[in-house]
Design an enzyme around this catalytic site. Structure first.
Site, mmCIF file in Angstrom:
data_model
loop_
_atom_site.group_PDB
_atom_site.id
_atom_site.type_symbol
_atom_site.label_atom_id
_atom_site.label_comp_id
_atom_site.label_asym_id
_atom_site.label_seq_id
_atom_site.Cartn_x
_atom_site.Cartn_y
_atom_site.Cartn_z
ATOM 1 N N CYS A 121 -11.509 10.095 -11.979
ATOM 2 C CA CYS A 121 -10.054 10.313 -11.830
ATOM 3 C C CYS A 121 -9.253 9.062 -12.238
ATOM 4 C CB CYS A 121 -9.789 10.650 -10.371
ATOM 5 S SG CYS A 121 -8.062 10.891 -9.974
ATOM 6 N N ASP B 63 -1.162 -5.693 9.890
ATOM 7 C CA ASP B 63 -0.467 -6.015 8.656
ATOM 8 C C ASP B 63 -0.069 -7.480 8.486
ATOM 9 O OD1 ASP B 63 0.983 -5.285 6.180
ATOM 10 O OD2 ASP B 63 2.791 -5.644 7.359
ATOM 11 N N CYS C 56 -2.753 11.169 -5.554
ATOM 12 C CA CYS C 56 -4.194 11.132 -5.251
ATOM 13 C C CYS C 56 -4.694 12.453 -4.654
ATOM 14 C CB CYS C 56 -4.452 9.985 -4.271
ATOM 15 S SG CYS C 56 -6.194 9.792 -3.860
ATOM 16 N N CYS D 240 1.632 6.361 -6.532
ATOM 17 C CA CYS D 240 0.178 6.268 -6.702
ATOM 18 C C CYS D 240 -0.564 6.887 -5.526
ATOM 19 C CB CYS D 240 -0.255 4.817 -6.909
ATOM 20 S SG CYS D 240 0.213 3.711 -5.570
HETATM 21 C C1 B12 Z 1 0.833 -7.807 0.441
HETATM 22 C C2 B12 Z 1 0.803 -6.336 0.796
HETATM 23 C C3 B12 Z 1 1.509 -5.446 -0.014
HETATM 24 C C4 B12 Z 1 2.085 -5.878 -1.366
HETATM 25 C C5 B12 Z 1 0.908 -5.994 -2.373
HETATM 26 C C6 B12 Z 1 -0.014 -4.751 -2.354
HETATM 27 C C7 B12 Z 1 -1.439 -4.974 -2.861
HETATM 28 N N1 B12 Z 1 -2.039 -3.906 -3.402
HETATM 29 O O1 B12 Z 1 -1.992 -6.063 -2.756
HETATM 30 C C8 B12 Z 1 3.113 -4.749 -1.648
HETATM 31 C C9 B12 Z 1 4.472 -5.145 -1.088
HETATM 32 C C10 B12 Z 1 3.258 -4.351 -3.094
HETATM 33 C C11 B12 Z 1 2.532 -3.626 -0.768
HETATM 34 C C12 B12 Z 1 2.759 -2.283 -1.018
HETATM 35 C C13 B12 Z 1 2.235 -1.261 -0.249
HETATM 36 N N2 B12 Z 1 1.602 -1.396 0.927
HETATM 37 CO CO1 B12 Z 1 1.010 -3.112 1.653
HETATM 38 N N3 B12 Z 1 0.171 -4.658 2.363
HETATM 39 C C14 B12 Z 1 0.093 -5.880 1.933
HETATM 40 C C15 B12 Z 1 -0.804 -6.736 2.860
HETATM 41 C C16 B12 Z 1 0.100 -7.560 3.793
HETATM 42 C C17 B12 Z 1 -1.799 -7.653 2.136
HETATM 43 C C18 B12 Z 1 -2.594 -6.956 1.003
HETATM 44 C C19 B12 Z 1 -3.425 -7.926 0.211
HETATM 45 O O2 B12 Z 1 -4.151 -8.733 0.772
HETATM 46 N N4 B12 Z 1 -3.307 -7.858 -1.122
HETATM 47 C C20 B12 Z 1 -4.097 -8.670 -2.009
HETATM 48 C C21 B12 Z 1 -5.126 -7.752 -2.702
HETATM 49 C C22 B12 Z 1 -5.903 -8.571 -3.718
HETATM 50 O O3 B12 Z 1 -5.977 -7.331 -1.652
HETATM 51 P P1 B12 Z 1 -6.213 -5.787 -1.219
HETATM 52 O O4 B12 Z 1 -5.237 -4.886 -1.884
HETATM 53 O O5 B12 Z 1 -6.288 -5.718 0.264
HETATM 54 O O6 B12 Z 1 -7.620 -5.513 -1.861
HETATM 55 C C23 B12 Z 1 -8.822 -6.133 -1.404
HETATM 56 C C24 B12 Z 1 -9.984 -5.160 -1.275
HETATM 57 O O7 B12 Z 1 -9.494 -3.853 -1.258
HETATM 58 C C25 B12 Z 1 -10.877 -5.451 -2.452
HETATM 59 N N5 B12 Z 1 -11.536 -4.388 -3.148
HETATM 60 C C26 B12 Z 1 -12.791 -4.128 -2.797
HETATM 61 N N6 B12 Z 1 -13.282 -3.163 -3.538
HETATM 62 C C27 B12 Z 1 -12.335 -2.752 -4.412
HETATM 63 C C28 B12 Z 1 -12.392 -1.746 -5.386
HETATM 64 C C29 B12 Z 1 -11.258 -1.483 -6.172
HETATM 65 C C30 B12 Z 1 -11.270 -0.388 -7.209
HETATM 66 C C31 B12 Z 1 -10.082 -2.267 -5.945
HETATM 67 C C32 B12 Z 1 -8.871 -1.986 -6.753
HETATM 68 C C33 B12 Z 1 -10.054 -3.277 -4.946
HETATM 69 C C34 B12 Z 1 -11.208 -3.522 -4.175
HETATM 70 O O8 B12 Z 1 -10.238 -6.443 -3.237
HETATM 71 C C35 B12 Z 1 -9.221 -7.093 -2.502
HETATM 72 C C36 B12 Z 1 -9.603 -8.474 -2.025
HETATM 73 O O9 B12 Z 1 -10.094 -8.506 -0.730
HETATM 74 C C37 B12 Z 1 -1.582 -5.601 3.645
HETATM 75 C C38 B12 Z 1 -1.942 -5.943 5.083
HETATM 76 C C39 B12 Z 1 -3.115 -6.900 5.175
HETATM 77 N N7 B12 Z 1 -3.009 -7.877 6.033
HETATM 78 O O10 B12 Z 1 -4.112 -6.734 4.478
HETATM 79 C C40 B12 Z 1 -0.605 -4.379 3.565
HETATM 80 C C41 B12 Z 1 -1.225 -2.995 3.372
HETATM 81 C C42 B12 Z 1 -2.277 -3.116 2.315
HETATM 82 N N8 B12 Z 1 -0.104 -2.197 2.846
HETATM 83 C C43 B12 Z 1 -0.108 -0.966 3.216
HETATM 84 C C44 B12 Z 1 0.769 0.039 2.725
HETATM 85 C C45 B12 Z 1 0.865 1.337 3.537
HETATM 86 C C46 B12 Z 1 1.508 -0.170 1.547
HETATM 87 C C47 B12 Z 1 2.309 0.879 0.717
HETATM 88 C C48 B12 Z 1 1.685 2.275 0.650
HETATM 89 C C49 B12 Z 1 3.769 0.972 1.259
HETATM 90 C C50 B12 Z 1 4.725 1.779 0.369
HETATM 91 N N9 B12 Z 1 4.611 3.099 0.321
HETATM 92 O O11 B12 Z 1 5.605 1.235 -0.262
HETATM 93 C C51 B12 Z 1 2.339 0.181 -0.668
HETATM 94 C C52 B12 Z 1 1.092 0.549 -1.522
HETATM 95 C C53 B12 Z 1 1.019 -0.209 -2.828
HETATM 96 C C54 B12 Z 1 -0.429 -0.274 -3.347
HETATM 97 N N10 B12 Z 1 -0.795 0.653 -4.216
HETATM 98 O O12 B12 Z 1 -1.187 -1.162 -2.916
HETATM 99 C C55 B12 Z 1 -1.271 -0.669 4.167
HETATM 100 C C56 B12 Z 1 -2.341 0.079 3.371
HETATM 101 C C57 B12 Z 1 -3.167 1.056 4.188
HETATM 102 C C58 B12 Z 1 -4.271 1.650 3.313
HETATM 103 N N11 B12 Z 1 -4.597 2.892 3.618
HETATM 104 O O13 B12 Z 1 -4.799 1.010 2.436
HETATM 105 C C59 B12 Z 1 -1.686 -2.140 4.616
HETATM 106 C C60 B12 Z 1 -3.175 -2.328 4.901
HETATM 107 C C61 B12 Z 1 -0.865 -2.450 5.881
HETATM 108 C C62 B12 Z 1 -1.413 -1.751 7.130
HETATM 109 N N12 B12 Z 1 -1.779 -2.510 8.138
HETATM 110 O O14 B12 Z 1 -1.526 -0.537 7.199
HETATM 111 N N13 B12 Z 1 1.732 -4.124 0.214
HETATM 112 S S1 SF4 Z 2 -7.167 6.494 -5.979
HETATM 113 FE FE1 SF4 Z 2 -6.974 8.737 -5.937
HETATM 114 S S2 SF4 Z 2 -5.647 9.177 -7.701
HETATM 115 FE FE2 SF4 Z 2 -6.392 7.087 -7.990
HETATM 116 S S3 SF4 Z 2 -8.214 7.313 -9.253
HETATM 117 FE FE3 SF4 Z 2 -8.907 7.312 -7.108
HETATM 118 S S4 SF4 Z 2 -9.033 9.479 -6.545
HETATM 119 FE FE4 SF4 Z 2 -7.762 9.356 -8.405
HETATM 120 S S1 SF4 Z 3 2.914 3.818 -8.113
HETATM 121 FE FE1 SF4 Z 3 1.919 2.416 -6.645
HETATM 122 S S2 SF4 Z 3 1.476 0.558 -7.832
HETATM 123 FE FE2 SF4 Z 3 2.940 1.789 -9.045
HETATM 124 S S3 SF4 Z 3 4.950 1.015 -8.503
HETATM 125 FE FE3 SF4 Z 3 4.541 2.696 -7.070
HETATM 126 S S4 SF4 Z 3 3.549 1.758 -5.253
HETATM 127 FE FE4 SF4 Z 3 3.508 0.242 -6.916
#
Ligand code: B12
Ligand code: SF4
Ligand code: SF4
Length: 320
Positions: free
Chosen positions: A191, A134, A248, A244
């Protein structure tokens, strides 16, 4: 058994639920473009650390010289009981499920060091390793996809084909050259439940994610006041948000956490808001040392508790 098979068997014996291997190439151009567009749009809010160490986040080689492979592990954290224990007080706040356990960073890092030790021994101590969970600037989800651990859902979670989205990720970055796994494609199909379930509109239908609107960001990472229109949407969520993730269908179908290492903290599933407001710096440390909730800081947690109380008075519960 090949070395890759031995590593995977060892990771599972250590208690991880899934493991995959990828090479040390930079994340894909489309992932880089997503990350940069997200940062440029200001969607990282005040998470200044997301703007730093960009090269490392994109390219594992910037983290460890001579890196050849990234071993990605997943640890299932879906709780056995999906709702918190019955309320003992009128004024309670809900805690995100990842914090119903000991802090996963403290659990996963020692296990990854054990995996590094095993691999070090098998390669005659000629290699180097870096353990990441993380907080290290590494695009964990993008690498997990490449290592075959699942796909990224519209809720932005890495969704494992059987374990679903409630998995923590960790990595062992190493100079050992290993045969990589291929991606395991999956999709959300038609979905959009997570988008509809998000209380604040932080998620968009085509992959948008605005952390500044996300309750998880607001209640954990954000310092200072929360804008009133967003505060009312927090409902009773005193720490983090799962809307969210729990919406799912892949989460519904997943097995529950079987880890004996990830100690559960049942009394942290719901917090008594009056008790939270009475905490002092000393009692906060004693109560939340070793919990993910510690990250919110006493000031942040008490701000959240006041918001939840105001929402309760206005009749704005979790579903608001
Ligand atoms: C900053 C961060 C947050 C921030 C921003 C979240 C975000 N979505 O970016 C906040 C504080 C909001 C957060 C919340 C949560 N987090 Co967080 N967070 C991080 C962190 C440190 C960096 C994420 C990041 O780089 N974000 C920037 C975005 C642009 O990057 P990304 O989401 O990783 O997406 C990349 C790829 O997925 C890609 N991508 C490729 N194909 C596709 C296709 C689609 C459709 C999309 C949408 C994207 C996509 O695009 C992005 C660029 O590389 C990581 C750890 C890490 N070092 O990666 C943990 C991490 C993502 N978090 C984690 C968790 C558990 C959570 C929460 C569930 C905690 C909670 N219950 O409150 C929530 C979930 C919110 C959500 N829906 O994302 C886990 C997720 C595990 C998993 N199964 O994915 C991680 C990986 C930590 C860990 N080591 O387990 N988090
Ligand atoms: S992440 Fe889960 S809830 Fe969201 S669109 Fe995909 S299958 Fe549906
Ligand atoms: S549903 Fe997911 S994206 Fe929306 S506020 Fe909650 S953690 Fe953030």
């Amino acid at each position: 058994m090949t070395l890759e098979q031995e590593i995977k068997a060892r990771a599972l014996t250590l208690g991880f639920d899934a493991v995959g291997i990828t090479n040390a190439a930079p994340i894909s151009d489309s992932d880089i473009a997503r990350l940069n567009a997200w940062l440029r749009a200001g969607h990282a809010g005040r998470m200044g650390y997301m703007h730093r160490n960009g090269e490392k986040r994109i390219h594992p080689a910037a983290l460890l010289e001579g890196v050849r492979s990234v071993i990605v592990v997943a640890l299932n954290y879906k709780p056995e009981h999906s709702s918190p224990p019955p309320q003992t007080s009128q004024q309670t706040g809900t805690v995100a499920q990842y914090a119903w356990y000991e802090d996963y960073h403290h659990v996963m890092k020692p296990l990854l060091f054990e995996l590094a030790d095993f691999l070090g021994e098998r390669t005659e101590r000629t290699h180097r390793f870096k353990v990441c969970v993380d907080s290290v600037p590494l695009a964990e989800r993008a690498l997990a996809v490449r290592a075959g651990l699942g796909f990224i859902g519209t809720n932005h979670m890495l969704i494992h084909p059987t374990l679903g989205p409630q998995v923590f990720l960790g990595e062992l970055v190493t100079t050992v050259a290993l045969e990589p796994d291929g991606p395991d494609p999956g999709t959300c199909a038609a979905c959009d439940r997570c988008v509809r379930a998000c209380p604040t509109g932080a998620l968009g239908a085509v992959g948008e994610f605005d952390a500044e609107k996300c309750i998880s960001y607001l209640t954990i990472e954000h310092k200072g006041d929360i804008p009133p229109d967003l505060a009312t949407k927090i409902g009773d969520r005193v720490f983090g948000c799962d809307a969210c993730v729990l919406a799912c269908p892949h989460q519904h179908a997943a097995p529950t956490c079987k880890s004996t290492r990830l100690g559960s903290r049942p009394r942290d599933a719901q917090l008594d808001l009056v008790q939270v407001l009475s905490l002092t710096p000393t009692s906060f440390e004693a109560r939340f040392a070793g919990s993910p909730i510690h990250r919110a800081t006493l000031e942040g947690l008490q701000r959240n508790a006041r918001i939840c109380m105001r929402n309760a008075q206005k009749g704005l519960g979790a579903k608001s």
